[in-house]
Design a protein around this motif. Structure first.
Motif, PDB file in Angstrom:
ATOM      1  N   PHE B 645       1.017  -1.185  -0.022  1.00 45.30           N
ATOM      2  CA  PHE B 645       0.141  -0.161  -0.082  1.00 45.30           C
ATOM      3  C   PHE B 645       0.707   1.312  -0.089  1.00 45.30           C
ATOM      4  N   GLU B 646       1.961   1.372   0.817  1.00 45.35           N
ATOM      5  CA  GLU B 646       2.933   2.414   0.592  1.00 45.35           C
ATOM      6  C   GLU B 646       3.622   2.675  -0.733  1.00 45.35           C
ATOM      7  N   THR B 647       4.036   1.575  -1.387  1.00 47.75           N
ATOM      8  CA  THR B 647       4.572   1.542  -2.707  1.00 47.75           C
ATOM      9  C   THR B 647       3.708   2.061  -3.721  1.00 47.75           C
ATOM     10  N   MET B 648       2.365   1.572  -3.638  1.00 51.74           N
ATOM     11  CA  MET B 648       1.519   1.946  -4.771  1.00 51.74           C
ATOM     12  C   MET B 648       0.766   3.120  -4.467  1.00 51.74           C
ATOM     13  N   GLN B 649       0.951   3.456  -3.114  1.00 54.89           N
ATOM     14  CA  GLN B 649       0.388   4.668  -2.907  1.00 54.89           C
ATOM     15  C   GLN B 649      -1.151   4.500  -2.685  1.00 54.89           C
ATOM     16  N   VAL B 650      -1.713   3.541  -2.055  1.00 51.04           N
ATOM     17  CA  VAL B 650      -2.796   3.308  -2.115  1.00 51.04           C
ATOM     18  C   VAL B 650      -3.299   3.731  -0.455  1.00 51.04           C
ATOM     19  N   PRO B 651      -4.200   4.735  -0.229  1.00 49.21           N
ATOM     20  CA  PRO B 651      -4.310   5.246   1.417  1.00 49.21           C
ATOM     21  C   PRO B 651      -5.052   4.118   1.865  1.00 49.21           C
ATOM     22  N   ILE B 652      -4.728   4.021   3.130  1.00 50.72           N
ATOM     23  CA  ILE B 652      -5.475   3.071   4.076  1.00 50.72           C
ATOM     24  C   ILE B 652      -6.364   3.992   4.935  1.00 50.72           C
ATOM     25  N   VAL B 653      -7.611   3.674   4.842  1.00 49.95           N
ATOM     26  CA  VAL B 653      -8.753   4.753   5.492  1.00 49.95           C
ATOM     27  C   VAL B 653      -9.133   4.084   6.729  1.00 49.95           C
ATOM     28  N   ALA B 654      -8.959   2.680   7.119  1.00 44.79           N
ATOM     29  CA  ALA B 654      -9.182   2.275   8.531  1.00 44.79           C
ATOM     30  C   ALA B 654      -8.105   1.272   8.622  1.00 44.79           C
ATOM     31  N   GLY B 655      -7.815   0.836   9.951  1.00 46.00           N
ATOM     32  CA  GLY B 655      -6.880  -0.304  10.412  1.00 46.00           C
ATOM     33  C   GLY B 655      -5.565   0.150   9.849  1.00 46.00           C
ATOM     34  N   ARG B 656      -4.910  -1.032   9.123  1.00 46.51           N
ATOM     35  CA  ARG B 656      -3.526  -0.873   9.055  1.00 46.51           C
ATOM     36  C   ARG B 656      -3.385  -1.609   7.617  1.00 46.51           C
ATOM     37  N   GLY B 657      -1.979  -1.466   6.941  1.00 45.58           N
ATOM     38  CA  GLY B 657      -1.867  -2.028   5.988  1.00 45.58           C
ATOM     39  C   GLY B 657      -0.853  -3.317   6.427  1.00 45.58           C
ATOM     40  N   VAL B 687     -13.118  -3.522   9.895  1.00 47.49           N
ATOM     41  CA  VAL B 687     -11.798  -4.069  10.694  1.00 47.49           C
ATOM     42  C   VAL B 687     -12.194  -4.653  11.852  1.00 47.49           C
ATOM     43  N   GLY B 688     -11.499  -5.794  11.898  1.00 47.38           N
ATOM     44  CA  GLY B 688     -11.661  -6.951  12.987  1.00 47.38           C
ATOM     45  C   GLY B 688     -12.641  -7.788  12.394  1.00 47.38           C
ATOM     46  N   GLN B 689     -13.465  -7.753  11.356  1.00 48.75           N
ATOM     47  CA  GLN B 689     -14.302  -8.715  11.005  1.00 48.75           C
ATOM     48  C   GLN B 689     -13.601 -10.033  10.241  1.00 48.75           C
ATOM     49  N   HIS B 690     -14.487 -11.083  10.313  1.00 50.38           N
ATOM     50  CA  HIS B 690     -14.012 -12.446   9.740  1.00 50.38           C
ATOM     51  C   HIS B 690     -14.727 -12.429   8.392  1.00 50.38           C
ATOM     52  N   PHE B 691     -14.090 -13.288   7.409  1.00 51.69           N
ATOM     53  CA  PHE B 691     -14.999 -13.975   6.345  1.00 51.69           C
ATOM     54  C   PHE B 691     -14.186 -14.963   5.737  1.00 51.69           C
ATOM     55  N   SER B 692     -14.645 -15.736   4.852  1.00 50.75           N
ATOM     56  CA  SER B 692     -13.744 -16.846   4.420  1.00 50.75           C
ATOM     57  C   SER B 692     -14.059 -16.841   2.789  1.00 50.75           C
TER      58      SER B 692
END
Lengths: 112, 916
Positions: B645-657, B687-692
């Motif tokens: 995300f840092e390299t491609m410069q895609v902003p993280i809007v919640a949580g972390r990369g 953020v924090g949710q689960h799925f499969s």
């Protein structure tokens, strides 16, 4: 303008007349050929120069006559035409054809 | 024979012949005079000496030849005198013909050329169609399309279907399968190279009727898992890599490190059955998993729900496609029904659908046929404009030559002879244009190939101008020449000689024409207005396609594509597996990060916005499964490296990369985009949710650790889908990683780092070749290659149309004002000033523009609707594009019209009045 029209040479017979003339008089220039035809036919047949020379050229192409430049009687240069063996054969062919046709025509017009 | 000889002799001694004839005639006249006939009378009796000579001459030559050479000489002289006219006509026609020749050659190669096989018309491609998206297809490797009548069509089948079909077969004399096996690393004599490969069943070559050019064919005995692995080369590859050396047959080689024996070479011009993929190598189907390094891949031969193999059959004599479909549809249906386990699956089963196979698989057709038809239409219009130009020029010139022709007719030339002379000129013009057109076509084909070749797919179609195209081209040229030469020729030779001889240059030669107001509309006006209408159509299309590309370029990517170097490597083909593979890729990634000139570096299993998609169904707690036969919750996904995300410069809007915590082991983490979060977790934090992801044994449970801003995923045109980003490090088999793409953000020009990057990979392992070095921006541009090609080509065509229409307009106006010199002189003598004269001429231009544009806009309204599916971010009747196109056209028309107008305004009244 002439009052009377001269009878035309029947189409297709010019070659035959020229060939026959050359056969009779030997080598001859174009003017001589025309004169000869005119005199022999008692001025009935008059060869147009406009047809004579192209005809002679065509006969040269076909190889019926050969041409040669010679000194003529009054010290003038003229092109003399003479019959080739091929021309002699052609003459025979044309005479034969002509006789057949003219005989046939005679029979038709004299039938009662 | 002798006669021919004599005639040839004549040709060599022409001059002497003429002299002798002259002398003979002179002699004749002199003799006549000597005999007492008056010279002038003698000559009169002699008749037309010229005619006599001509007759004598014609005794010797072939008349037609003589006259033809005369006509040609005369035509060349005329063309030389009217250089501008000739050049304009030839160039117009050549461009029109050349553009047509090039596009036609492509049409031929892509749409019409059949496979170089025995009786291609007997081949049938097996496909299936289903209502909905066929849930019985659990996994699918290949392609599927929306069927014309709704539902889905696909050429891929489960492998066991081949056996079932063959056991129940009464319609085919042969049935065989093939699958594109992609790029393989083939080493022969310690020389490695990447080859395009196709895996084929044992009946493939026999069924197609393709013989071996050397060695032997792959046969049924080679298509067994326990048989030694053999390979066949295409003729082209054999020639280009091995120089056609027969010693290659029987040679040991390795393909992706697996030993194989080369046993044969296929017949020339056979590159596999897919026209857009030029195969180099054929491998028996049974060894497909082995050479593609999928040791667990034997399962694909048993799995009835895995659709991948493509099938083709050869119809028995007298069996129709429909009959074969009816006969085999039942057994296939029964088999597929036996693989379905749920009612949902049974509701929309794939049904057999046979299509003619003579031209190979039709994905290329589907992709390019519409664009090619549109291009064909465009070049057709250009040819029309060119023909209108030539017609206009011819008729203007025929009018200008009326006097000349009248003189010739007056001197006794036959009408037929004059027409033949004019026709000779037209045909000569057309032939010149035809020859130039072939050159234009050859250049055009090269240009098109460059524009079409996609960097990564090895797109390859064999396009050459063949003799049929050549004949077609000449036919157009000659037809145009004769057509547009004949009409004015007939018209001009019908003229009444006397008035034409009397007529002067400045009086009106045209008797026909409709008076409308003070304007006179004749053929040339109609032609010019028609040209304006056609050009408008082309210019509007150009405008639409250019705006489409600029719209695509201004799409907000959601990441920064500037200054990113992109390349890919596949260490799995060099023998790296499992943990060694992962640590190799990690090593390369970290070395790239610290390379001089690099700001950041990361990796992904596919390039961003590269036209590729990986999608899978997901299970999200609280989201119900959909009703039968419909697509449930799903996500597109990309597996990415560290600091993606840092390299491609895609902003993280919640949580972390992603960081070191995601390096593997532990729990599986994921970052999803905003679309995903809003679709599946509306109104709450994802953020924090689960799925499969996926289903069955491959099911993967994930925890969302961050939400990123939505960035473009596979294409600029599509809506951004829900996307899941996964770290490739923690993803276990069978979702193994193979090929990996690396993205390096740089300070300056990314390609300046290309050598550094190669050096880094070579140091890590000399066995792993670097592939596809490019920039992220260029990679995105590749996905809109077709749009860019259209913008470029249609801009070329639009420009061409404008130039030709301007030339036509200029010619018509110049001719018109020259014709009216007298009138203009009188107007000026009576006090009209220059501005008034210019206005007078330009008002005629304006009238033509209005008439042309009115027709043109009607055409635009009808025609551009066809383009709708190829446009992006705009309607076919985009007012901006229409206004700009019309403006450009009017500007060109006025420039073309202004030159003759200015010339008219400089007419000196006295000179004009005297010019009679």
């Amino acid at each position: 303008m002439e009052a009377t029209t001269r009878p035309e040479i029947p189409p297709g017979t010019l070659y035959m007349l020229i060939l026959k003339t050359l056969a009779r008089v030997g080598a001859m220039h174009g003017y001589g050929v025309a004169q000869h035809i005119q005199q022999t036919s008692d001025d009935v047949l008059q060869v147009e120069e406009g047809s004579l020379y192209p005809a002679l050229q065509r006969m040269l192409v076909k190889g019926w006559v050969a041409a040669e430049w010679k000194q003529s009687e009054n010290n003038r240069r003229a092109r003399y035409y003479r019959l080739t063996p091929q021309g002699r054969k052609q003459l025979a062919r044309e005479l034969e054809q002509y006789r057949q046709v003219s005989g046939a025509i005679t029979r038709v017009i004299e039938a009662v | 024979m002798m006669e021919l000889f004599r005639r040839l002799q004549y040709l060599l001694n022409r001059r002497r012949f003429e002299q002798e004839l002259d002398e003979e005639i002179r002699d004749h006249l002199e003799r006549k005079a000597a005999d007492g006939v008056q010279p002038d009378q003698a000559r009169r009796q002699f008749g037309n000496v010229t005619l006599l000579k001509e007759d004598s001459r014609s005794a010797w030559t072939w008349v037609w030849l003589e006259q033809l050479s005369q006509d040609i000489r005369y035509a060349l002289r005329t063309m030389k005198v009217n250089r501008l006219f000739t050049l304009t006509a030839v160039v117009s026609l050549a461009l029109g013909i050349g553009a047509n020749g090039a596009i036609y050659s492509f049409m031929d190669a892509i749409l019409m050329r059949s496979l170089p096989v025995e009786r291609p018309e007997d081949l049938a491609v097996l496909t299936w169609r289903a209502r909905g998206n066929a849930p019985v297809v659990h996994s699918h490797w290949g392609e599927s399309y929306d069927a014309p009548g709704g539902g889905v069509v696909s050429p891929n089948f489960p492998y066991p279907a081949l056996r079932v079909l063959w056991e129940n077969n009464q319609s085919f004399s042969a049935l065989f399968g093939y699958v594109e096996a992609g790029h393989l690393n083939m080493v022969v004599d310690n020389q490695a190279a990447i080859v395009n490969s196709e895996c084929v069943t044992g009946g493939y070559f026999g069924g197609l009727g393709v013989p071996a050019a050397a060695g032997r064919l792959i046969g049924p005995d080679d298509d067994r898992a326990e048989a030694p692995i053999v390979a066949m080369l295409t003729f082209d590859y054999w020639r280009s890599r091995f120089g056609g050396d027969p010693a290659v047959i029987g040679k040991a080689a390795t393909v992706n490190n697996i030993p194989v024996t080369i046993v044969g070479v296929a017949a020339p011009e056979f590159y596999g059955v897919q026209p857009q993929m030029k195969a180099d190598l054929f491998i028996p189907m049974a060894h497909q998993p082995t050479v593609r390094l999928q040791p667990d891949g034997r399962e694909m031969f048993e799995n009835g729900n895995y659709y991948w193999i493509q099938l083709m059959g050869r119809l028995k004599p007298g069996v129709t496609l429909a009959a074969a479909q009816a006969q085999l549809g039942g057994p296939l249906h029964a088999y597929i029904a036996s693989t379905a386990t749920k009612d949902r699956e049974r509701a929309a089963l794939p049904e057999l659908w046979l299509t003619p196979g003579g031209s190979g698989m039709d994905s290329l057709r589907r992709q390019y046929s519409k664009p090619l038809w549109i291009l064909m239409g465009m070049v057709g219009l250009i040819l029309l404009i060119a023909c209108a130009n030539v017609a206009n020029l011819q008729s203007a010139r025929a009018a200008a030559r009326r006097r000349e022709i009248a003189v010739r007719l007056g001197l006794g030339a036959g009408r037929f002879r004059v027409i033949r002379q004019l026709l000779t000129e037209s045909v000569l013009l057309a032939l010149a244009a035809g020859i130039a057109g072939i050159g234009v076509a050859a250049a055009g084909i090269r240009l098109l190939l460059t524009l079409l070749a996609t960097a990564e797919d090895g797109f390859s179609v064999n396009v050459a101008i063949d003799w049929r195209v050549l004949g077609f081209t000449f036919l157009i040229a000659v037809a145009a020449g004769v057509g547009f030469g004949l009409a004015p020729a007939l018209q001009t030779t019908r003229i009444d000689i006397t008035p034409s001889l009397k007529q002067t240059r400045s009086s009106d030669p045209r008797s026909s024409g409709v008076r409308w107001g003070f304007l006179r509309f004749g053929l040339s006006h109609v032609l010019v207005a028609g040209q304006i209408a056609l050009s408008l159509l082309l210019v509007v299309s150009a405008g639409l396609f250019v705006r489409t590309v600029s719209n695509l370029h201004s799409v907000n990517l959601g990441f920064n594509a500037e200054n990113v170097l992109l390349f890919n490597i596949d260490a799995s083909r060099a023998g790296y597996k499992g943990a060694a593979l992962a640590s190799f890729y990690s090593l390369v990634e970290s070395r790239l990060r610290s390379a001089p000139g690099a700001i950041a570096a990361t990796s992904s299993d596919m390039p961003l916005v590269g036209g590729w998609t990986s999608r899978t169904s997901i299970t999200v707690p609280g989201i119900p499964q959909p009703p039968e036969g419909q697509r449930g919750p799903n996500t597109s996904f990309t597996r990415v490296g560290a600091s993606f995300f840092e390299t491609m410069q895609v902003p993280i809007v919640a949580g972390r990369g992603f960081d070191e915590r995601d390096a593997g082991g532990g729990s599986n983490t994921a970052v999803v985009n905003q679309v995903f979060a809003e679709t599946y977790f509306p109104g709450r934090s994802a953020v924090g949710q689960h799925f499969s992801m996926g289903s069955g044994p491959n099911k993967l449970d994930l925890e969302i650790v961050g939400v990123s801003k939505s960035a473009r995923y596979s294409s600029l045109k599509q809506q951004i889908p829900p996307v899941t980003y996964l770290p490739w490090r923690q993803v276990a088999p069978p979702r193994r990683i193979g090929e990996l793409y690396f993205e390096v953000r740089t300070h300056g020009d990314p390609l300046a780092l290309a050598n550094t990057v190669r050096q880094i990979v070579r140091e890590a392992s000399p066995l792993v070749p670097v592939q596809g070095v490019t920039t992220q921006k260029a990679r995105i541009d590749d996905t809109i290659r077709q749009e860019r090609m259209f913008a470029t080509l249609s801009a070329c065509f639009g420009g061409l149309a404008l130039v030709m229409a301007s030339v036509g307009l200029y010619g018509a106006m110049a001719y018109n004002t020259a014709r009216r010199t007298n009138e203009i002189g009188i107007r000026m003598a009576l006090g009209a000033n220059r501005g008034r004269i210019v206005r007078m001429v330009l008002s005629e231009v304006a009238a033509l523009c209005v008439a042309g544009a009115a027709v043109g806009f009607a055409g635009v309204y009808q025609g551009t609707r066809l383009l709708k599916s190829m446009l992006f971010g705009m309607q076919p009747t985009d007012p901006g594009a229409l206004a700009v196109s019309a403006g450009v056209l009017v500007a060109c028309a006025f420039i073309a019209g202004f030159l003759p107008a200015r010339r008219a305004s400089r007419i000196d009244p006295m000179t004009a009045l005297r010019s009679e």
